[in-house]
Design a protein around this motif. Structure first.
Motif, PDB file in Angstrom:
ATOM      1  N   PRO A  10      63.684  66.516  23.535  1.00 30.89           N
ATOM      2  CA  PRO A  10      64.646  67.484  22.482  1.00 30.89           C
ATOM      3  C   PRO A  10      63.821  67.802  21.106  1.00 30.89           C
ATOM      4  CG  PRO A  10      64.824  64.852  22.178  1.00 30.89           C
ATOM      5  CD  PRO A  10      63.812  65.340  23.620  1.00 30.89           C
ATOM      6  N   GLU A  45      68.121  66.441  14.159  1.00 29.92           N
ATOM      7  CA  GLU A  45      69.478  66.314  14.725  1.00 29.92           C
ATOM      8  C   GLU A  45      69.987  65.744  16.050  1.00 29.92           C
ATOM      9  OE1 GLU A  45      67.024  67.716  12.813  1.00 29.92           O
ATOM     10  OE2 GLU A  45      68.076  69.050  11.464  1.00 29.92           O
ATOM     11  N   ASN A  46      69.278  66.376  16.756  1.00 30.73           N
ATOM     12  CA  ASN A  46      70.245  66.323  18.385  1.00 30.73           C
ATOM     13  C   ASN A  46      69.983  64.942  18.922  1.00 30.73           C
ATOM     14  OD1 ASN A  46      70.258  69.361  17.950  1.00 30.73           O
ATOM     15  ND2 ASN A  46      68.540  69.962  19.644  1.00 30.73           N
ATOM     16  N   THR A  84      72.825  63.490  16.956  1.00 30.70           N
ATOM     17  CA  THR A  84      74.830  63.763  17.476  1.00 30.70           C
ATOM     18  C   THR A  84      74.062  62.952  18.415  1.00 30.70           C
ATOM     19  OG1 THR A  84      73.351  66.313  18.013  1.00 30.70           O
ATOM     20  CG2 THR A  84      74.303  65.570  15.689  1.00 30.70           C
ATOM     21  N   ALA A  85      73.672  63.074  19.425  1.00 29.60           N
ATOM     22  CA  ALA A  85      74.044  62.463  20.704  1.00 29.60           C
ATOM     23  C   ALA A  85      74.201  60.628  20.869  1.00 29.60           C
ATOM     24  CB  ALA A  85      72.253  62.590  22.073  1.00 29.60           C
TER      25      ALA A  85
END
Length: 114
Positions: free
Chosen positions: A22, A26-27, A30-31
């Motif tokens: 990743p 932030e990814n 949010t996941a």
């Protein structure tokens, strides 16, 4: 009421989410939030670009700290999937190859096909 239901019990022994390389904390956050909303809590990370742990992931998780706290780091995909029986992969990126595809829930023709 909108937002994450923190009282909802997690699905133990349920699906695992693996994020491979990743790019942003932030990814990951949010996941984790989406996982908690669905009652999932087994998050595995393979070589996150910005390192782990990540303050940006915690901020983006909006309260899904339980998922982030349990997240495990792996050096490669084979290590991350070693204990799993079925593995399904998805990506939004065209990698220039066309591997065999099957619909979710369909019986694989061979271990390589699906």
């Amino acid at each position: 009421m909108a937002g994450t239901n923190h009282r909802r019990p997690a699905v133990t022994g349920g699906p695992v989410v693996i994020l491979v390389e990743p790019q942003l904390g932030e990814n990951i956050g949010t996941a984790a939030r989406a996982m908690l909303n669905c009652g999932l809590d087994d998050l595995r990370l393979v070589r996150p670009r910005d390192g782990w742990p990540s303050d940006k992931a915690v901020a983006a998780a909006s309260g899904a700290d339980t998922v982030l706290d349990k997240a495990r780091l792996y050096p490669n995909v084979p290590a991350a999937i070693a204990d799993l029986v079925h593995v399904y992969a998805a990506t939004a990126r065209d990698r220039g190859t066309r591997p065999p595809r099957c619909a979710a829930g369909s019986a694989p023709v061979s271990p390589v096909a699906c």
